[in-house]
Design a protein around this motif. Structure first.
Motif, PDB file in Angstrom:
ATOM      1  N   LYS A  63      46.017  46.304  37.820  1.00  0.00           N
ATOM      2  CA  LYS A  63      44.848  46.218  36.945  1.00  0.00           C
ATOM      3  C   LYS A  63      45.021  45.057  35.973  1.00  0.00           C
ATOM      4  O   LYS A  63      46.124  44.764  35.507  1.00  0.00           O
ATOM      5  CB  LYS A  63      44.633  47.534  36.177  1.00  0.00           C
ATOM      6  CG  LYS A  63      44.386  48.726  37.095  1.00  0.00           C
ATOM      7  CD  LYS A  63      43.257  48.484  38.100  1.00  0.00           C
ATOM      8  CE  LYS A  63      43.036  49.680  39.009  1.00  0.00           C
ATOM      9  NZ  LYS A  63      42.080  49.373  40.101  1.00  0.00           N
ATOM     10  N   PHE A 100      38.535  46.250  31.945  1.00  0.00           N
ATOM     11  CA  PHE A 100      39.578  45.665  32.785  1.00  0.00           C
ATOM     12  C   PHE A 100      40.759  46.602  33.014  1.00  0.00           C
ATOM     13  O   PHE A 100      41.693  46.254  33.738  1.00  0.00           O
ATOM     14  CB  PHE A 100      39.992  44.316  32.206  1.00  0.00           C
ATOM     15  CG  PHE A 100      38.860  43.331  32.234  1.00  0.00           C
ATOM     16  CD1 PHE A 100      38.560  42.630  33.389  1.00  0.00           C
ATOM     17  CD2 PHE A 100      38.037  43.175  31.124  1.00  0.00           C
ATOM     18  CE1 PHE A 100      37.479  41.762  33.436  1.00  0.00           C
ATOM     19  CE2 PHE A 100      36.951  42.303  31.161  1.00  0.00           C
ATOM     20  CZ  PHE A 100      36.667  41.598  32.327  1.00  0.00           C
ATOM     21  N   ARG A 158      40.150  49.051  34.749  1.00  0.00           N
ATOM     22  CA  ARG A 158      39.726  49.566  36.059  1.00  0.00           C
ATOM     23  C   ARG A 158      39.431  48.447  37.064  1.00  0.00           C
ATOM     24  O   ARG A 158      38.915  48.709  38.145  1.00  0.00           O
ATOM     25  CB  ARG A 158      38.476  50.444  35.887  1.00  0.00           C
ATOM     26  CG  ARG A 158      38.703  51.643  34.974  1.00  0.00           C
ATOM     27  CD  ARG A 158      37.431  52.426  34.706  1.00  0.00           C
ATOM     28  NE  ARG A 158      36.436  51.633  33.994  1.00  0.00           N
ATOM     29  CZ  ARG A 158      36.450  51.421  32.670  1.00  0.00           C
ATOM     30  NH1 ARG A 158      37.417  51.910  31.929  1.00  0.00           N
ATOM     31  NH2 ARG A 158      35.491  50.706  32.098  1.00  0.00           N
ATOM     32  N   ILE A 159      39.744  47.218  36.695  1.00  0.00           N
ATOM     33  CA  ILE A 159      39.450  46.057  37.543  1.00  0.00           C
ATOM     34  C   ILE A 159      40.767  45.384  37.917  1.00  0.00           C
ATOM     35  O   ILE A 159      41.589  45.081  37.048  1.00  0.00           O
ATOM     36  CB  ILE A 159      38.527  45.076  36.794  1.00  0.00           C
ATOM     37  CG1 ILE A 159      37.165  45.721  36.552  1.00  0.00           C
ATOM     38  CG2 ILE A 159      38.377  43.767  37.579  1.00  0.00           C
ATOM     39  CD1 ILE A 159      36.291  44.980  35.557  1.00  0.00           C
ATOM     40  N   SER A 160      40.962  45.139  39.211  1.00  0.00           N
ATOM     41  CA  SER A 160      42.228  44.568  39.677  1.00  0.00           C
ATOM     42  C   SER A 160      42.212  43.046  39.598  1.00  0.00           C
ATOM     43  O   SER A 160      41.152  42.409  39.535  1.00  0.00           O
ATOM     44  CB  SER A 160      42.513  45.006  41.109  1.00  0.00           C
ATOM     45  OG  SER A 160      41.627  44.356  42.007  1.00  0.00           O
ATOM     46  N   GLN A 165      40.216  41.739  42.471  1.00  0.00           N
ATOM     47  CA  GLN A 165      38.769  41.755  42.246  1.00  0.00           C
ATOM     48  C   GLN A 165      38.335  40.589  41.361  1.00  0.00           C
ATOM     49  O   GLN A 165      37.295  39.968  41.596  1.00  0.00           O
ATOM     50  CB  GLN A 165      38.358  43.098  41.662  1.00  0.00           C
ATOM     51  CG  GLN A 165      38.439  44.228  42.684  1.00  0.00           C
ATOM     52  CD  GLN A 165      38.459  45.616  42.079  1.00  0.00           C
ATOM     53  OE1 GLN A 165      38.676  45.786  40.873  1.00  0.00           O
ATOM     54  NE2 GLN A 165      38.245  46.621  42.908  1.00  0.00           N
ATOM     55  N   ALA A 213      34.497  41.804  40.273  1.00  0.00           N
ATOM     56  CA  ALA A 213      34.860  42.627  39.114  1.00  0.00           C
ATOM     57  C   ALA A 213      33.734  43.571  38.703  1.00  0.00           C
ATOM     58  O   ALA A 213      33.976  44.572  38.035  1.00  0.00           O
ATOM     59  CB  ALA A 213      35.243  41.732  37.936  1.00  0.00           C
ATOM     60  N   GLY A 214      32.499  43.239  39.088  1.00  0.00           N
ATOM     61  CA  GLY A 214      31.381  44.111  38.714  1.00  0.00           C
ATOM     62  C   GLY A 214      30.234  43.390  38.053  1.00  0.00           C
ATOM     63  O   GLY A 214      29.415  44.006  37.369  1.00  0.00           O
ATOM     64  N   PRO A 251      30.423  46.194  32.970  1.00  0.00           N
ATOM     65  CA  PRO A 251      30.060  45.873  34.352  1.00  0.00           C
ATOM     66  C   PRO A 251      28.641  46.324  34.696  1.00  0.00           C
ATOM     67  O   PRO A 251      28.151  47.338  34.184  1.00  0.00           O
ATOM     68  CB  PRO A 251      31.083  46.642  35.181  1.00  0.00           C
ATOM     69  CG  PRO A 251      32.217  46.928  34.251  1.00  0.00           C
ATOM     70  CD  PRO A 251      31.598  47.077  32.897  1.00  0.00           C
ATOM     71  N   ALA A 257      33.393  48.175  40.310  1.00  0.00           N
ATOM     72  CA  ALA A 257      34.344  47.148  40.739  1.00  0.00           C
ATOM     73  C   ALA A 257      34.517  47.213  42.253  1.00  0.00           C
ATOM     74  O   ALA A 257      34.662  48.285  42.836  1.00  0.00           O
ATOM     75  CB  ALA A 257      35.677  47.347  40.043  1.00  0.00           C
ATOM     76  N   SER A 272      35.347  35.079  36.056  1.00  0.00           N
ATOM     77  CA  SER A 272      36.113  36.024  36.867  1.00  0.00           C
ATOM     78  C   SER A 272      37.417  35.397  37.358  1.00  0.00           C
ATOM     79  O   SER A 272      38.517  35.865  37.043  1.00  0.00           O
ATOM     80  CB  SER A 272      35.263  36.495  38.052  1.00  0.00           C
ATOM     81  OG  SER A 272      35.900  37.541  38.755  1.00  0.00           O
TER      82      SER A 272
END
Length: 379
Positions: free
Chosen positions: A105, A118, A120-122, A125, A131-132, A157, A161, A171
């Motif tokens: 993450k 972030f 929950r965002i890798s 991604q 990322a969303g 977002p 994601a 991003s």
């Protein structure tokens, strides 16, 4: 705009079935580039043609109108988003030496992002624009080094994601920033002191050195006014490199022959060449965008179109990521206010092309020239 005569040259060469001599390649490149420069009012342009490990350079026009300095393979051009492939390679290198994992993450690498979206965002991604819904550019109020972290901390977002691809400088820019954090260096230092030397590139810069200033081409906008890239948040990471057709040709050769590099760099390039998801016939790598080869001109134009850059697209993930297949073409466009770049290569054919210009002009026109050159080589 009618390009039929130029492509007829390529078709005749394809039908000839003979090995292409230097004079034949000159005819192909001249017949594509000279009308393009006239039609698009491009002051200067440099082409590198890579074929079986050998490079031919074709240079046209001037690097700057005031000095009338001729373009050469040592002229420095802004390459815009082609820089993203270097940022991606740096991320692949950091993973290869166990400084990060693409599955981690994003907030793991920057404490100020803990508690934000972030968590929950890798990193993957971020690197692949999923990322969303991060936008193409930072909002103007957040487009600086001092305000961009606040933007990320408060960003919400639009999509879950991993669901939608929306091409985005913030991003992949944040991916580059976090990669540098994992390496314990500022991004510019990690790029110029670590990655570029490992790739064997000696004339590529985030910040052009004073002693190289005379080689730095002047860019021109649509009104032919002189312009260079403006500072912005994560500019180095997303669109900030300046380089030459000679260094980019070396970069293409390194991508097609990574076995010539040290092991971590081989792993880094493999990570950028892997396919992570598909969308509209394109397979997204890290930085690079991949297509089955051979490919029609229209399919390549469509893949580099404005809708692909400006609109969200639902993605289909490949699990696990797909290693480089036997016959594929990799490419990336790049633009700043006064420059236009395009790089394309086919590893299985050991051929590629680099096109650098000191004016931003439509991606479709870059693709047409590159496709004609690649077609002429592929006999």
């Amino acid at each position: 705009m009618n390009y039929q005569p130029k492509y007829l040259v390529s078709a005749l060469l394809l039908l000839s079935g003979s090995c292409m001599a230097a004079t034949d390649m000159r005819q192909v490149v001249d017949s594509n580039v000279k009308p393009l420069m006239q039609q698009q009012d491009i002051p200067g342009l440099s082409v590198a043609v890579i074929n079986q490990g050998k490079v031919q350079y074709f240079n046209y026009g001037v690097a700057a109108k005031d000095t009338q300095a001729a373009v050469s393979q040592n002229t420095l051009f802004e390459i815009g988003s082609v820089s993203k492939t270097f940022t991606a390679t740096l991320g692949g290198y950091a993973q290869a030496i166990d400084k990060l994992r693409l599955s981690d993450k994003a907030s793991l690498y920057l404490p100020s992002l803990v508690g934000s979206a972030f968590d929950r965002i890798s990193l993957l991604q971020l690197a692949t624009y999923t990322a969303g819904g991060l936008p193409l550019q930072f909002p103007q109020a957040s487009d600086s080094a001092t305000t961009m972290l606040g933007y990320f901390q408060h960003w919400k977002p639009t999509y879950a994601a991993g669901e939608q691809r929306l091409y985005s400088n913030p991003s992949i820019g944040l991916f580059g920033y976090l990669t540098a954090q994992s390496l314990g260096q500022p991004f510019n230092v990690a790029m110029e002191k670590t990655l570029l030397p490992k790739l064997g590139l000696t004339n590529t810069y985030v910040s052009v050195r004073t002693d190289k200033a005379s080689q730095y081409a002047q860019g021109y906008d649509k009104q032919q006014k002189p312009v260079h890239v403006s500072p912005g948040a994560l500019d180095s990471e997303a669109y900030g490199l300046k380089t030459t057709s000679q260094d980019l040709a070396r970069y293409v050769i390194a991508n097609m022959h990574p076995q010539t590099l040290e092991q971590p760099m081989q792993q880094a390039i493999a990570a950028t060449h892997a396919g992570y998801y598909t969308v509209n016939g394109m397979t997204q790598g890290l930085g690079w965008e991949r297509y089955p080869y051979p490919i029609t001109l229209q399919a390549l134009i469509d893949g580099n179109s404005t809708p692909m850059a400006m609109e969200p697209h639902k993605v289909t993930w490949l699990n696990p990521p797909q290693a480089q297949p036997a016959n594929v073409l990799y490419n990336k466009t790049g633009s700043t206010g006064g420059f236009g770049a395009y790089v394309a290569y086919v590893p299985s054919k050991d051929m590629g092309v680099v096109i650098l210009a000191n004016k931003n002009y439509p991606n479709a026109e870059r693709v047409k020239v590159a496709h004609a050159i690649l077609s002429a080589m592929d006999q």
